[in-house]
Design an enzyme around this catalytic site. Structure first.
Site, PDB file in Angstrom:
ATOM      1  CB  SER A   1     -30.667  33.606  56.620  1.00 37.03           C
ATOM      2  OG  SER A   1     -31.602  34.620  56.411  1.00 37.03           O
TER       3      SER A   1
ATOM      4  CE1 TYR B   1     -29.192  39.847  53.898  1.00 39.67           C
ATOM      5  CE2 TYR B   1     -31.078  40.596  52.617  1.00 39.67           C
ATOM      6  CZ  TYR B   1     -30.560  39.844  53.650  1.00 39.67           C
ATOM      7  OH  TYR B   1     -31.390  39.082  54.431  1.00 39.67           O
TER       8      TYR B   1
ATOM      9  CE1 TYR C   1     -32.812  34.762  61.086  1.00 37.52           C
ATOM     10  CE2 TYR C   1     -33.657  32.641  60.411  1.00 37.52           C
ATOM     11  CZ  TYR C   1     -32.897  33.756  60.166  1.00 37.52           C
ATOM     12  OH  TYR C   1     -32.224  33.860  59.000  1.00 37.52           O
TER      13      TYR C   1
ATOM     14  CB  VAL D   1     -36.301  31.569  53.696  1.00 39.34           C
ATOM     15  CG1 VAL D   1     -36.704  32.187  55.012  1.00 39.34           C
ATOM     16  CG2 VAL D   1     -35.619  32.589  52.803  1.00 39.34           C
TER      17      VAL D   1
END
Ligand code: DON
Length: 305
Positions: free
Chosen positions: A61, A189, A241, A259
């Site tokens: 991310s 992505y 987040y 992650v």
């Protein structure tokens, strides 16, 4: 400084056992759960590191900030934020419920998966290969590292198991947030998430933000100052987040996690920080990495607040 970093790493290693590897991408379970490392580059060119700073991991991310920069530089901020919001969320990074049930009629922010996939769809290029190649080249420039590559096994693993991201993307196609071919957007992505980096690479990217968009080594302006301001703000409010608020209170640095276990943290005007620690907490942030940053921010009084 080196001694300080060694002490911080060693005293926080105990947290790694409390975390878990990201198993929803099967290939990520091959990472070393006990690893923990840090790399710092200062604006005057000094480098400090400790622990397992040399291990490679996928950027995951953290790549979302890179595609956001390119999308803004391609389309302008008003267009990008007409399709993706700038509001934090209390829901998880891969939340589906958030996408339909918010009042904005668009993904809440570019750091959650839905927002990041929408952001990737706005990057210009004649086909998906050109779009990805622009992302990879830009990442190399940010790190000053020509050798960056995609970890093919992680890419294939993500592509095979990315049903949730597919669900988010097809929903956004149905509401015209995504205008391109969904599978092509997802392919880019998944690939950008699978770029392999080290904590050193992350510290170099962070350093460009710390220097307001100018590469400290080549002195080239890589992005407008205004873009760095937007990205640092979004990192502060959404980068960790649904733990971003607590992180801002305890650490107070614009940061982005992935992650793969990486965290990139910016100490504006001072230094770029890269962390690796693949064991994650329940929100998907490196469990020991957050503790390392807490100690570092406290010891060096780095909080921007
Ligand atoms: O889309 C995914 O789920 C991953 N490729 C990236 C998610 C991620 O890194 C969330 N971070 N903590």
């Amino acid at each position: 400084m080196e001694k300080l970093l060694e002490n911080i790493i060693e005293s926080n290693r105990r947290y790694t056992v409390q975390g878990e590897l990201a198993s929803y991408i099967p290939e990520l379970t091959k990472a070393n759960k006990d690893a923990l490392g840090i790399f710092i580059t200062t604006l005057n060119g000094e480098e400090f590191y400790a622990g397992d700073n040399e291990i490679k991991f996928t950027i995951q991310s953290i790549s979302k900030i890179i595609s956001l920069i390119i999308a803004i530089m391609d389309n302008g901020k008003d267009y990008v934020f007409s399709k993706v919001g700038m509001e934090p969320t209390k829901d998880s990074f891969n939340s589906i419920i958030d996408l339909e049930l918010n009042d904005l009629n668009k993904p809440l922010n570019p750091m959650i998966n839905a927002g990041a996939i929408a952001t990737v769809s706005m990057i210009r290029g004649k086909d998906k290969d050109e779009v990805f190649s622009r992302i990879l080249e830009f990442t190399k420039k940010l790190c000053g590292n020509e050798d960056l590559k995609v970890n093919e096994s992680v890419y294939i693993s993500e592509k095979k198991t990315g049903s949730r991201n597919r669900a988010l993307a097809y929903f956004m196609k149905s509401t015209s947030i995504i205008e391109k071919d969904v599978e092509e957007v997802l392919d880019v992505y998944f690939k950008q998430c699978s770029i392999e980096v080290t904590s050193k690479d992350l510290s170099k990217i962070a350093l460009v933000f710390a220097n307001e968009g100018v590469s400290p080594w080549s002195e080239e302006r890589i992005m407008p100052k205004e873009v760095t301001r937007i990205i640092k703000t979004i990192m502060t409010t959404c980068g960790m987040y649904d733990a971003s608020g607590e992180f801002a209170v305890n650490i107070g640095l614009p940061s982005k996690s992935g992650v793969g276990g990486g965290i990139l943290a910016v100490a504006p005007g001072k230094m770029g920080i890269g962390i690796v620690g693949p064991a994650l907490d329940e929100k998907g942030n490196s469990i020991a990495g957050v503790e390392v940053l807490k100690d570092l921010s406290h010891e060096l009084e780095l909080s921007i607040f």
